[in-house]
Design a protein around this motif. Structure first.
Motif, PDB file in Angstrom:
ATOM      1  N   PHE A  20      16.374 100.396  73.644  1.00 31.81           N
ATOM      2  CA  PHE A  20      16.345  99.884  75.016  1.00 31.81           C
ATOM      3  C   PHE A  20      14.955  99.337  75.360  1.00 31.81           C
ATOM      4  O   PHE A  20      14.820  98.215  75.852  1.00 31.81           O
ATOM      5  N   HIS A  26      14.456  94.315  79.509  1.00 28.78           N
ATOM      6  CA  HIS A  26      14.945  95.573  80.084  1.00 28.78           C
ATOM      7  C   HIS A  26      13.901  96.226  80.992  1.00 28.78           C
ATOM      8  O   HIS A  26      14.256  96.954  81.916  1.00 28.78           O
ATOM      9  N   GLU A 144      18.171 103.981  84.214  1.00 33.73           N
ATOM     10  CA  GLU A 144      18.583 102.766  83.492  1.00 33.73           C
ATOM     11  C   GLU A 144      19.072 103.087  82.085  1.00 33.73           C
ATOM     12  O   GLU A 144      20.011 102.465  81.596  1.00 33.73           O
ATOM     13  N   HIS A 148      22.661 102.072  80.653  1.00 31.48           N
ATOM     14  CA  HIS A 148      22.688 101.274  79.420  1.00 31.48           C
ATOM     15  C   HIS A 148      23.517 101.980  78.341  1.00 31.48           C
ATOM     16  O   HIS A 148      24.356 101.358  77.697  1.00 31.48           O
TER      17      HIS A 148
END
Length: 154
Positions: A20, A26, A144, A148
Motif C-alpha cells: 500500500f 495512496h 485506509e 484497501h
C-alpha cells in the motif's frame, strides 16, 4: 533538529502495508488533512516515485517535493522531502515490523537534514506540530489500510 517518530499497530502484514505505502498516490488518502494539491511524477511506485504537494502546517503554506530514495521491501521506505525553496531538507522513513500477535507496527520518522533558521529557533514548536500532524497520519493510515485490504480481498 531532533527527529520526530510516530507509530501505529495494524492488523495487516508488513507485506500488505508495504504494498500500500509503495504507491505514492495512496499517501494522498491519509495525509490530505495537511498536504494538498498533489502533483505526481516518475513511476507510480518504488524508487523515483515523486509528488509535489502544498503543506499547510502551523499557519504556513509551502510546496514540498517528496521523492522515494530508498526501498527495502517489506521493511522500509525512505522519502526525501525538499521545501522552503531548498532550505529545508528532510527524510521521512516508514519502518514496518511484524508483531508477534500478527499484524504490523508501522513507524514513521521525520528527520531534518537541513532546516531554515526560523525552524531551528522554534524547534520545540515545529517538532510538536509535526508530531501532532503525523499522529493523525498514522490513525488515518490504519483506516485506509483497512479499506484497501477489504477492497482487495473482495
Amino acid at each position: 533538529m531532533k527527529s520526530v517518530t510516530v507509530s501505529t499497530d495494524v492488523p495487516q502484514t508488513p507485506e500488505q502495508v508495504y504494498d500500500f505505502l509503495d504507491v505514492m498516490a495512496h499517501h494522498e488518502r491519509f495525509t490530505d488533512h495537511y498536504l494538498s494539491d498533489w502533483r505526481y511524477s516518475g513511476p507510480a511506485r518504488g524508487i523515483g516515485s515523486c509528488a509535489t504537494v502544498t503543506a499547510a502546517l502551523g499557519g504556513a503554506r509551502t510546496d514540498v517535493t517528496i521523492e522515494v530514495v530508498e526501498a527495502d521491501a517489506p521493511r522500509r521506505i525512505v522519502e526525501r522531502n525538499v521545501s522552503a525553496g531548498g532550505r529545508r531538507l528532510a527524510h521521512g522513513t516508514y519502518t514496518l515490523a511484524p508483531l508477534r500477535t500478527g499484524g504490523s507496527r508501522v513507524a514513521f520518522t521525520y528527520a531534518w537534514v537541513r532546516a531554515p533558521l526560523a525552524d531551528r529557533m522554534l524547534a520545540p514548536v515545529v517538532r510538536a506540530v509535526m508530531r501532532r500532524a503525523n499522529r493523525t497520519v498514522m490513525r488515518r493510515l490504519a483506516t485506509e489500510l483497512a479499506h484497501h485490504t477489504a477492497a482487495t480481498d473482495s
